[in-house]
Design an enzyme around this catalytic site. Structure first.
Site, PDB file in Angstrom:
ATOM      1  N   CYS A 116     -11.460  10.705   4.974  1.00 13.95           N
ATOM      2  CA  CYS A 116     -10.930  10.158   6.528  1.00 13.95           C
ATOM      3  C   CYS A 116     -10.912  11.009   7.838  1.00 13.95           C
ATOM      4  CB  CYS A 116      -9.644   9.544   6.131  1.00 13.95           C
ATOM      5  SG  CYS A 116      -9.654   8.042   5.089  1.00 13.95           S
ATOM      6  N   HIS A 240      -6.321   8.945  12.889  1.00 14.84           N
ATOM      7  CA  HIS A 240      -6.314   8.416  11.218  1.00 14.84           C
ATOM      8  C   HIS A 240      -5.620   7.008  11.612  1.00 14.84           C
ATOM      9  CE1 HIS A 240      -8.221   6.518   8.158  1.00 14.84           C
ATOM     10  NE2 HIS A 240      -7.438   7.269   7.387  1.00 14.84           N
ATOM     11  N   ASN A 270      -8.355   0.224   8.116  1.00 10.19           N
ATOM     12  CA  ASN A 270      -8.724   1.881   8.080  1.00 10.19           C
ATOM     13  C   ASN A 270     -10.085   1.477   7.458  1.00 10.19           C
ATOM     14  OD1 ASN A 270      -9.416   4.346   6.856  1.00 10.19           O
ATOM     15  ND2 ASN A 270      -7.027   4.378   5.365  1.00 10.19           N
TER      16      ASN A 270
HETATM   17  N1  COA Z   1       2.247  -6.662  -0.106  1.00 13.75           N
HETATM   18  C1  COA Z   1       3.079  -7.516  -1.088  1.00 13.75           C
HETATM   19  N2  COA Z   1       4.025  -5.975  -1.881  1.00 13.75           N
HETATM   20  C2  COA Z   1       3.706  -4.925  -1.848  1.00 13.75           C
HETATM   21  C3  COA Z   1       2.235  -4.954  -1.565  1.00 13.75           C
HETATM   22  C4  COA Z   1       1.834  -6.475  -0.936  1.00 13.75           C
HETATM   23  N3  COA Z   1       0.090  -5.432  -0.747  1.00 13.75           N
HETATM   24  N4  COA Z   1       2.475  -3.694  -1.897  1.00 13.75           N
HETATM   25  C5  COA Z   1       3.113  -3.306  -2.777  1.00 13.75           C
HETATM   26  N5  COA Z   1       3.679  -4.075  -2.683  1.00 13.75           N
HETATM   27  C6  COA Z   1       5.785  -4.325  -3.321  1.00 13.75           C
HETATM   28  C7  COA Z   1       5.222  -2.942  -4.045  1.00 13.75           C
HETATM   29  O1  COA Z   1       5.689  -3.878  -5.670  1.00 13.75           O
HETATM   30  C8  COA Z   1       7.201  -3.217  -3.651  1.00 13.75           C
HETATM   31  O2  COA Z   1       8.072  -4.017  -4.117  1.00 13.75           O
HETATM   32  P1  COA Z   1       9.133  -4.101  -5.417  1.00 13.75           P
HETATM   33  O3  COA Z   1      10.473  -2.961  -4.210  1.00 13.75           O
HETATM   34  O4  COA Z   1       9.402  -5.094  -5.675  1.00 13.75           O
HETATM   35  O5  COA Z   1       8.736  -2.343  -6.945  1.00 13.75           O
HETATM   36  C9  COA Z   1       7.099  -3.090  -2.784  1.00 13.75           C
HETATM   37  O6  COA Z   1       6.492  -4.091  -1.929  1.00 13.75           O
HETATM   38  C10 COA Z   1       6.935  -1.715  -2.256  1.00 13.75           C
HETATM   39  O7  COA Z   1       5.541  -1.057  -2.434  1.00 13.75           O
HETATM   40  P2  COA Z   1       5.645   0.075  -2.405  1.00 13.75           P
HETATM   41  O8  COA Z   1       4.706   0.725  -2.779  1.00 13.75           O
HETATM   42  O9  COA Z   1       7.228   1.112  -2.058  1.00 13.75           O
HETATM   43  O10 COA Z   1       5.308   0.581  -0.636  1.00 13.75           O
HETATM   44  P3  COA Z   1       4.803   1.422   0.912  1.00 13.75           P
HETATM   45  O11 COA Z   1       6.365   0.896   1.610  1.00 13.75           O
HETATM   46  O12 COA Z   1       5.099   2.956  -0.161  1.00 13.75           O
HETATM   47  O13 COA Z   1       3.476   0.765   1.630  1.00 13.75           O
HETATM   48  C11 COA Z   1       1.431   1.330   0.923  1.00 13.75           C
HETATM   49  C12 COA Z   1       2.426   0.534   1.192  1.00 13.75           C
HETATM   50  C13 COA Z   1       0.000   1.120   0.061  1.00 13.75           C
HETATM   51  C14 COA Z   1       1.100   0.460   2.698  1.00 13.75           C
HETATM   52  C15 COA Z   1       2.174   3.165   1.711  1.00 13.75           C
HETATM   53  O14 COA Z   1       2.636   3.510   0.685  1.00 13.75           O
HETATM   54  C16 COA Z   1       0.754   4.037   2.504  1.00 13.75           C
HETATM   55  O15 COA Z   1       0.734   2.732   3.585  1.00 13.75           O
HETATM   56  N6  COA Z   1       0.882   4.757   1.830  1.00 13.75           N
HETATM   57  C17 COA Z   1      -0.673   5.584   2.547  1.00 13.75           C
HETATM   58  C18 COA Z   1      -2.087   4.597   2.180  1.00 13.75           C
HETATM   59  C19 COA Z   1      -3.066   5.387   2.660  1.00 13.75           C
HETATM   60  O16 COA Z   1      -2.744   5.948   4.050  1.00 13.75           O
HETATM   61  N7  COA Z   1      -4.255   5.800   2.172  1.00 13.75           N
HETATM   62  C20 COA Z   1      -5.807   5.838   2.814  1.00 13.75           C
HETATM   63  C21 COA Z   1      -5.599   7.276   2.900  1.00 13.75           C
HETATM   64  S1  COA Z   1      -6.778   7.614   4.170  1.00 13.75           S
END
Ligand code: COA
Length: 317
Positions: A116, A240, A270
Site C-alpha cells: 500500500c 493511505h 482499501n
Molecule cells: N464484523 C463484526 N464484528 C467483527 C468483525 C466484523 N467484520 N471483525 C471482527 N469483529 C469482532 C471481533 O470478533 C471482536 O469481537 P469480540 O470483542 O467479541 O472478540 C470485535 O469485533 C473487535 O475485534 P477487533 O479485531 O478487536 O476489532 P478492531 O477494532 O481491531 O478492528 C480491524 C478490526 C481489522 C478493522 C482493525 O484492526 C484494522 O483496521 N486493522 C488494520 C488493518 C489494515 O490496515 N489492513 C491493511 C493494511 S494496508
C-alpha cells in the site's frame, strides 16, 4: 533519508485520473452473507461501501488515459511508465507492459510492488528518472484486491476493494514540487499481512493497526523535517486509506487536524496502491489544494513498508 541535492532537476504533476471497480458492494450487502453489520464496519473502519471489478491493467488504462488527457499529452510524449501494484494480472510479463501497449506508449515500463506504500515509492522513483533526464513520466497506482480477498472472511472482506489512480509528472527546470521524501520497510513484520501466490490475504488486524500508526507518523515526520515544514504548514494530508481510525490517530500524533486529511475510503474501501492517488485526485477535484500549498502523502503497507513525500503544489518557483 538523503535530502534532495541542490540544483537537481525537479517535476510537477500536470494531470491526474482515476478508475474504480464497476460493482458497488455496500456494508449491508456484506452483512447478508457475513456475520457483520453496517454499524460495526462504519464504526471500526469508516468504510460504507467499496467498488470491485476489472483487471489491474484495465483500471490502469482507464486512469492513465484520463491523466494523459488532462495533461494535454499524447501517448508518444511519455518517457516512462511506473505502475505500482501488489496485484499484477500475471506473474510475467509485468502488468505495466500490458498497460504500455494498451495506452499506445512507446517507452520503458516497469511495476513497483511496495504494497500500500507503492504509489509513493513509484512517485519517488519517477522523480529519480526525471532527475536523470526524462521529461514526462506516467505514474499509476492500481490494485484489484477483490481477487485475493476471501469473501467468507469478515476480518478482511469488509476492508479491501479495487481501484486505480494515475498522475503525469513533467520535468520543471526551475522549482520542483517534491521537497522531501522517505521510504522504509521492515520485512520482519511480513507475518502480520501477507498473501501467498494463488492464496488469500491474511492479516493480524490489531498488530497491523498498531504498527501502521507508528510507521506512518515516523515516515511523515522524517519527510516534514527534511522539507523544513511543521504540521501547521501542511494544508492537506493524503494518507493511505485503510481505516479512518488509523488516519485520525496518525493525524492526531502529527498535530494535523483531521479536517485536513483527504479520505475516499468511505466509498472506495482499501484499494492499496490506488488509495493515495485516488484520495489526492478527489481532493484536487474538490478544489482543496491551491498553488503553494504543502501536501503530505503518507502510506504504509505489507512488508511492512512506509513511505511519505512533502509536495509544494505547483512547484517552488
Ligand atoms: N464484523 C463484526 N464484528 C467483527 C468483525 C466484523 N467484520 N471483525 C471482527 N469483529 C469482532 C471481533 O470478533 C471482536 O469481537 P469480540 O470483542 O467479541 O472478540 C470485535 O469485533 C473487535 O475485534 P477487533 O479485531 O478487536 O476489532 P478492531 O477494532 O481491531 O478492528 C480491524 C478490526 C481489522 C478493522 C482493525 O484492526 C484494522 O483496521 N486493522 C488494520 C488493518 C489494515 O490496515 N489492513 C491493511 C493494511 S494496508
Amino acid at each position: 533519508m538523503p535530502s534532495i541535492p541542490a540544483g537537481v532537476r525537479g517535476a510537477i504533476i500536470t494531470g491526474w485520473g482515476t478508475a474504480l471497480g464497476e460493482k458497488v458492494i455496500t456494508n449491508d450487502d456484506l452483512s447478508k452473507v457475513l456475520d457483520t453489520s453496517d454499524e460495526w464496519i462504519v464504526e471500526r473502519t469508516g468504510i460504507r461501501e467499496r467498488r470491485v471489478g476489472g483487471t489491474t491493467a484495465g483500471l490502469s488504462v482507464e486512469s492513465g488515459r484520463k491523466a494523459l488527457a488532462m495533461a494535454g499529452l499524447e501517448p508518444g510524449d511519455i518517457d516512462a511508465l511506473v505502475l505500482a501494484t501488489t496485484t499484477p494480472d500475471r506473474t510475467v510479463p509485468a502488468t505495466s507492459a500490458t498497460v504500455q501497449n494498451a495506452l499506445g506508449l512507446r517507452c520503458g515500463a516497469f511495476d513497483v510492488n511496495a504494497a500500500c506504500s507503492g504509489f509513493v515509492y513509484a512517485l519517488v522513483a519517477a522523480h529519480g528518472l526525471i532527475a536523470l533526464g526524462m521529461n514526462r513520466v506516467l505514474v499509476i497506482g492500481t490494485d484489484t484486491l477483490a481477487r485475493i480477498t476471501d469473501w467468507d472472511d469478515r476480518n478482511t472482506a469488509v476492508l479491501f476493494a479495487d481501484g486505480s489512480g494515475a498522475v503525469v509528472l513533467e520535468a520543471q527546470e526551475a522549482g520542483t514540487q517534491l521537497l522531501a521524501w522517505d521510504i522504509d520497510a521492515d520485512g520482519s513484520a511480513e507475518k502480520y499481512l501477507y498473501c501467498d501466490i494463488g492464496g488469500y490475504m491474511h492479516m493480524d488486524g490489531k498488530e497491523v493497526f498498531r504498527r501502521a500508526v507508528r510507521i506512518m507518523v515516523d515516515s511523515a515526520q522524517k519527510s516534514m523535517k527534511a522539507a523544513g515544514v511543521t504540521a501547521d504548514d501542511i494544508a492537506l494530508v493524503v494518507p493511505h486509506q485503510a481505516n479512518v481510525r488509523i488516519i485520525s490517530a496518525a493525524c492526531e500524533r502529527l498535530g494535523v487536524p483531521m479536517e485536513r486529511a483527504a479520505t475516499v475510503l468511505q466509498y472506495a474501501g482499501n484499494t492499496s496502491s490506488a488509495s493515495i492517488p485516488l484520495a489526492l485526485a478527489d481532493a484536487l477535484n474538490h478544489g482543496r489544494v491551491k498553488p503553494g500549498d504543502h501536501v503530505l502523502l503518507v502510506g504504509f503497507g505489507a512488508g511492512m513498508t512506509a513511505a511519505s513525500a512533502v509536495l509544494r503544489w505547483g512547484g517552488t518557483a
